[in-house]
Motif scaffolding. Structure first.
Motif, PDB file in Angstrom:
ATOM      1  N   MET A 129       0.801  -1.218  -0.003  1.00 45.83           N
ATOM      2  CA  MET A 129       0.184   0.074   0.090  1.00 45.83           C
ATOM      3  C   MET A 129       0.917   1.248  -0.045  1.00 45.83           C
ATOM      4  O   MET A 129       1.397   1.789   1.029  1.00 45.83           O
ATOM      5  CB  MET A 129      -0.776  -0.054   1.104  1.00 45.83           C
ATOM      6  CG  MET A 129      -2.002   0.841   1.508  1.00 45.83           C
ATOM      7  SD  MET A 129      -3.506   0.400   0.544  1.00 45.83           S
ATOM      8  CE  MET A 129      -4.306   1.801   0.446  1.00 45.83           C
ATOM      9  N   SER A 130       1.300   1.640  -1.109  1.00 43.90           N
ATOM     10  CA  SER A 130       2.152   2.684  -1.178  1.00 43.90           C
ATOM     11  C   SER A 130       1.427   4.003  -1.542  1.00 43.90           C
ATOM     12  O   SER A 130       2.043   5.328  -1.682  1.00 43.90           O
ATOM     13  CB  SER A 130       3.424   2.559  -2.189  1.00 43.90           C
ATOM     14  OG  SER A 130       2.800   2.775  -3.634  1.00 43.90           O
ATOM     15  N   ALA A 164      -5.749  10.087   1.344  1.00 42.98           N
ATOM     16  CA  ALA A 164      -6.025  11.515   2.098  1.00 42.98           C
ATOM     17  C   ALA A 164      -6.509  10.728   3.583  1.00 42.98           C
ATOM     18  O   ALA A 164      -7.681   9.874   3.448  1.00 42.98           O
ATOM     19  CB  ALA A 164      -7.037  12.355   1.362  1.00 42.98           C
ATOM     20  N   ASP A 165      -6.448  11.280   4.625  1.00 43.53           N
ATOM     21  CA  ASP A 165      -7.012  10.989   5.736  1.00 43.53           C
ATOM     22  C   ASP A 165      -8.405  11.470   5.977  1.00 43.53           C
ATOM     23  O   ASP A 165      -9.058  11.031   6.796  1.00 43.53           O
ATOM     24  CB  ASP A 165      -6.076  11.576   6.934  1.00 43.53           C
ATOM     25  CG  ASP A 165      -4.907  10.838   7.156  1.00 43.53           C
ATOM     26  OD1 ASP A 165      -4.816   9.498   6.520  1.00 43.53           O
ATOM     27  OD2 ASP A 165      -3.796  11.460   7.304  1.00 43.53           O
ATOM     28  N   PRO A 222     -11.807   6.394   5.499  1.00 47.47           N
ATOM     29  CA  PRO A 222     -11.705   5.104   6.242  1.00 47.47           C
ATOM     30  C   PRO A 222     -10.052   4.884   6.020  1.00 47.47           C
ATOM     31  O   PRO A 222      -9.424   5.334   5.066  1.00 47.47           O
ATOM     32  CB  PRO A 222     -12.341   3.955   5.156  1.00 47.47           C
ATOM     33  CG  PRO A 222     -12.741   4.968   4.139  1.00 47.47           C
ATOM     34  CD  PRO A 222     -12.667   6.157   4.312  1.00 47.47           C
ATOM     35  N   ASP A 223      -9.470   4.068   6.960  1.00 47.49           N
ATOM     36  CA  ASP A 223      -7.926   3.707   6.904  1.00 47.49           C
ATOM     37  C   ASP A 223      -8.106   2.378   6.223  1.00 47.49           C
ATOM     38  O   ASP A 223      -8.501   1.185   6.602  1.00 47.49           O
ATOM     39  CB  ASP A 223      -7.416   3.668   8.179  1.00 47.49           C
ATOM     40  CG  ASP A 223      -6.042   3.585   8.050  1.00 47.49           C
ATOM     41  OD1 ASP A 223      -5.391   2.624   7.140  1.00 47.49           O
ATOM     42  OD2 ASP A 223      -4.986   4.065   8.863  1.00 47.49           O
ATOM     43  N   ILE A 224      -7.770   2.312   4.902  1.00 49.71           N
ATOM     44  CA  ILE A 224      -7.780   1.027   4.024  1.00 49.71           C
ATOM     45  C   ILE A 224      -6.869  -0.128   4.610  1.00 49.71           C
ATOM     46  O   ILE A 224      -7.317  -1.151   4.819  1.00 49.71           O
ATOM     47  CB  ILE A 224      -7.379   1.436   2.644  1.00 49.71           C
ATOM     48  CG1 ILE A 224      -8.389   2.545   2.189  1.00 49.71           C
ATOM     49  CG2 ILE A 224      -7.590   0.122   1.686  1.00 49.71           C
ATOM     50  CD1 ILE A 224      -7.966   3.062   0.793  1.00 49.71           C
ATOM     51  N   GLY A 266       3.095  -1.558   4.220  1.00 51.50           N
ATOM     52  CA  GLY A 266       2.546  -0.432   4.429  1.00 51.50           C
ATOM     53  C   GLY A 266       3.763   0.641   4.242  1.00 51.50           C
ATOM     54  O   GLY A 266       4.896   0.279   4.259  1.00 51.50           O
ATOM     55  N   PHE A 267       3.385   1.888   4.062  1.00 50.59           N
ATOM     56  CA  PHE A 267       4.413   2.979   3.903  1.00 50.59           C
ATOM     57  C   PHE A 267       4.243   4.140   4.835  1.00 50.59           C
ATOM     58  O   PHE A 267       2.795   4.278   5.295  1.00 50.59           O
ATOM     59  CB  PHE A 267       4.243   3.730   2.361  1.00 50.59           C
ATOM     60  CG  PHE A 267       5.141   3.059   1.321  1.00 50.59           C
ATOM     61  CD1 PHE A 267       4.769   1.631   0.864  1.00 50.59           C
ATOM     62  CD2 PHE A 267       6.379   3.293   1.081  1.00 50.59           C
ATOM     63  CE1 PHE A 267       5.570   1.012   0.196  1.00 50.59           C
ATOM     64  CE2 PHE A 267       7.116   2.674   0.033  1.00 50.59           C
ATOM     65  CZ  PHE A 267       6.970   1.625  -0.212  1.00 50.59           C
ATOM     66  N   LYS A 317       2.377   2.692  13.516  1.00 53.96           N
ATOM     67  CA  LYS A 317       1.519   2.321  12.094  1.00 53.96           C
ATOM     68  C   LYS A 317       1.427   0.721  12.192  1.00 53.96           C
ATOM     69  O   LYS A 317       0.390   0.120  11.812  1.00 53.96           O
ATOM     70  CB  LYS A 317       1.778   3.153  11.025  1.00 53.96           C
ATOM     71  CG  LYS A 317       1.106   4.557  11.180  1.00 53.96           C
ATOM     72  CD  LYS A 317       1.935   5.352   9.961  1.00 53.96           C
ATOM     73  CE  LYS A 317       1.636   6.750  10.251  1.00 53.96           C
ATOM     74  NZ  LYS A 317       2.266   7.784   9.303  1.00 53.96           N
TER      75      LYS A 317
END
Ligand code: C5P
Length: 408
Positions: free
Chosen positions: A271-272, A276-277, A303-305, A320-321, A335
Motif C-alpha cells: 500500500m504505497s 487522504a486522511d 476509512p483507513d484502508i 505499508g508506507f 502504524k
C-alpha cells in the motif's frame, strides 16, 4: 515463456543445431532475435534464422539502423531479457573474457547486463586448452552461466568433449535460469500508488504531492518477478506500466472499494498510495462561488484502508508506507502495529533525495517484531526491487511475522 531472448551464433559447425533451439524457444512463446558473426554465416544462412524467428537477423556492425531508436548493439542489448551464445567458439569465449568488442555480437555483449548462457562447442583439445579453460573460469566468476559441452563424435573426426548439447537440453537450461529469476511466479500482488483526490465541488479537490513513482516501480518490479499484478492508482502523471491490471481511482472511498474487491484473491498488498486522511463532508454539486471573506470546509475522516485490511487479513502479506516529517521510526512503528503489517517502509519526505516527486528514496524498513533495516539513498526502482525480494521471501518461506534479514 514471455521473454525476449537474443541468441548470438558464432562460427562453429554446430550453428545448424541452433536453428532448432530458436524454433523451440519461439514455440514456447519467447520472442527471439539473432545476431550472427560473419563466420557463423558460413555455416547457416541468416535467412534460415530469419524465417524461424520472424525477425531480421543482425550481422553487420554498421548496418541499417532505421528500425532502432538508437544504435543497434545498444538497442538489442536493451531489448533482450536474456542472451544465449551458441555455439560459442574458443575465439568468442576469449573475446568475451577480455572485453573485446570488434563486431556486432561482441559489442552487444558488452552492453548487456542481464543473464547470459554460453554453450561452448569445439574440438576437444581446443576446449581443454589452458587458455580456453582460463577464459571459461573468468566468465563463470562474472556470473555467466556455462553449459558444458557433451562428449561424442566431433565434426573434426575425433571423439571427445566438445559437442554442442542437444537443442532440448539447451532450452531446458534457459528455462531453468529464467525461472530462477521469477521469485514471485504464481503469486498475485496488489499495489496501490499515487495520491487520492478528494472532491470539494465539481472543479476543486484536496490532493497531495504524491507522484505515484514509488508504487509504479513496485508494480513493475512485481511484474518482472513473475507475479500477476493489480495496480490501483490514484492521481499520477505516470504512464501505467505494462502487463498488469490497472485500475484508476480518485477518492479514498473509491480506492477502498477497489482494494476490497481484489483483496481475497491476492497474496500480498503493498500500500504505497498517499491516501487522504480526510474528505469534504458535503461535496457541493455546483462550483462554489466566491462570497464571504472566509470559507469553511467541514472534513470527515476517511476509512483507513490498510488498517481495515490488517483487521480482516487471512494469509496475506501486508506492507505499508510511512511518509513522515519527524519522529520517523516511532510513528512508523506505531502504524505497523496498529495496521497489523508485516513490515513498513518509512521515509523522511523532507530529506533531500527522498519523498515526493524525486526519482530516489532513502528508506528504513521496520519489521514486525521491531528489527530495523536502513538503506542508503537509492533509485525508487532499486528500492522497489528490495521490497519485492522481501515480499517474495515472506511468501516463499512462510515466515511472516518474523524478520528475515536485518542489519542488527
Ligand atoms: O496513517 P498513515 O496515513 O500515515 O499510514 C500510511 C499507510 O497507510 C500507507 O501505507 C497508506 O497507503 C495507508 N493508508 C490507508 N488508508 C488511509 C491512510 C493511509 O490505507 N486512509
Amino acid at each position: 515463456m514471455q521473454k525476449n531472448i537474443l541468441i548470438g551464433v558464432t562460427g562453429g559447425i554446430a550453428a545448424y543445431k541452433v536453428v532448432e533451439v530458436a524454433s523451440l524457444l519461439k514455440k514456447s512463446g519467447a520472442n527471439v532475435k539473432i545476431i550472427m558473426t560473419h563466420n557463423a554465416t558460413e555455416f547457416v544462412s541468416p535467412r534460415t534464422f530469419q524465417e524461424i524467428t520472424n525477425n531480421a537477423v543482425s550481422v553487420e556492425m554498421f548496418g541499417d539502423t532505421a528500425n532502432f531508436i538508437h544504435v543497434e548493439h545498444i538497442a538489442l542489448a536493451d531489448w533482450a531479457d536474456f542472451m544465449l551464445i551458441a555455439p560459442a567458439t574458443a575465439n568468442f569465449l576469449a573475446k568475451m573474457a577480455h572485453g573485446i568488442a570488434d563486431d556486432l555480437l561482441s559489442t552487444t555483449m558488452l552492453a548487456f547486463d542481464k543473464k547470459i548462457l554460453v554453450c561452448p562447442a569445439m574440438n576437444t583439445k581446443m576446449f581443454e586448452n589452458t587458455a580456453t579453460q582460463a577464459n571459461l573460469s573468468t566468465l563463470k566468476a562474472r556470473g555467466v552461466k556455462i553449459l558444458e559441452p557433451a562428449e561424442g563424435n566431433l565434426a573434426c573426426g575425433t571423439v571427445g568433449k566438445g559437442r554442442l548439447p542437444e537443442p532440448q537440453e539447451i532450452c531446458a537450461e534457459i528455462k531453468k535460469i529464467l525461472s530462477e529469476e521469477q521469485i514471485l511466479s504464481g503469486r498475485k500482488i496488489l499495489v496501490t500508488a499515487g495520491g487520492t483526490v478528494e472532491p470539494i465541488d465539481p472543479v476543486r479537490y484536496i490532493g497531495n504531492r504524491s507522484s505515484g513513482r514509488m508504487g509504479y516501480e513496485i508494480a513493475k518490479a512485481a511484474v518482472n518477478a513473475g507475479a500477476e499484478v493489480v495496480l490501483i492508482s490514484g492521481k499520477s502523471e505516470l504512464e501505467p506500466p505494462k502487463n498488469l491490471k490497472f485500475i484508476k481511482v480518485e477518492a479514498a472511498i473509491d480506492m477502498r472499494e477497489a482494494v476490497l474487491n481484489e483483496f481475497d484473491s491476492v497474496d500480498a498488498v503493498i500500500m504505497s498510495a498517499a491516501v487522504a486522511d480526510y474528505r469534504v463532508k458535503n461535496v457541493s454539486a455546483q462550483k462554489i462561488k466566491k462570497s464571504d471573506e472566509n470559507l469553511t470546509l467541514e472534513l470527515v475522516k476517511n476509512p483507513d484502508i490498510l488498517k481495515e485490511l490488517g483487521s480482516i487479513k487471512k494469509n496475506q502479506v501486508l506492507i505499508g508506507f510511512a511518509a513522515e516529517t519527524q519522529n520517523i521510526l516511532d510513528y512508523a512503528n506505531k502504524k505497523l502495529v496498529e495496521k497489523n503489517l508485516d513490515f513498513i517502509v518509512a521515509n523522511d519526505v523532507t530529506a533531500e533525495g527522498a519523498g515526493f516527486g524525486v526519482p530516489t528514496n532513502i528508506a528504513t524498513i521496520i519489521w514486525r517484531g521491531g528489527d530495523v533495516e536502513t538503506f542508503d539513498k537509492m533509485s525508487k526502482a532499486d528500492l522497489a526491487g528490495k521490497i519485492i525480494e522481501r515480499v517474495a521471501d515472506l511468501l516463499s518461506k512462510d515466515k511472516k511475522f518474523f524478520p528475515l534479514t536485518s542489519n542488527h
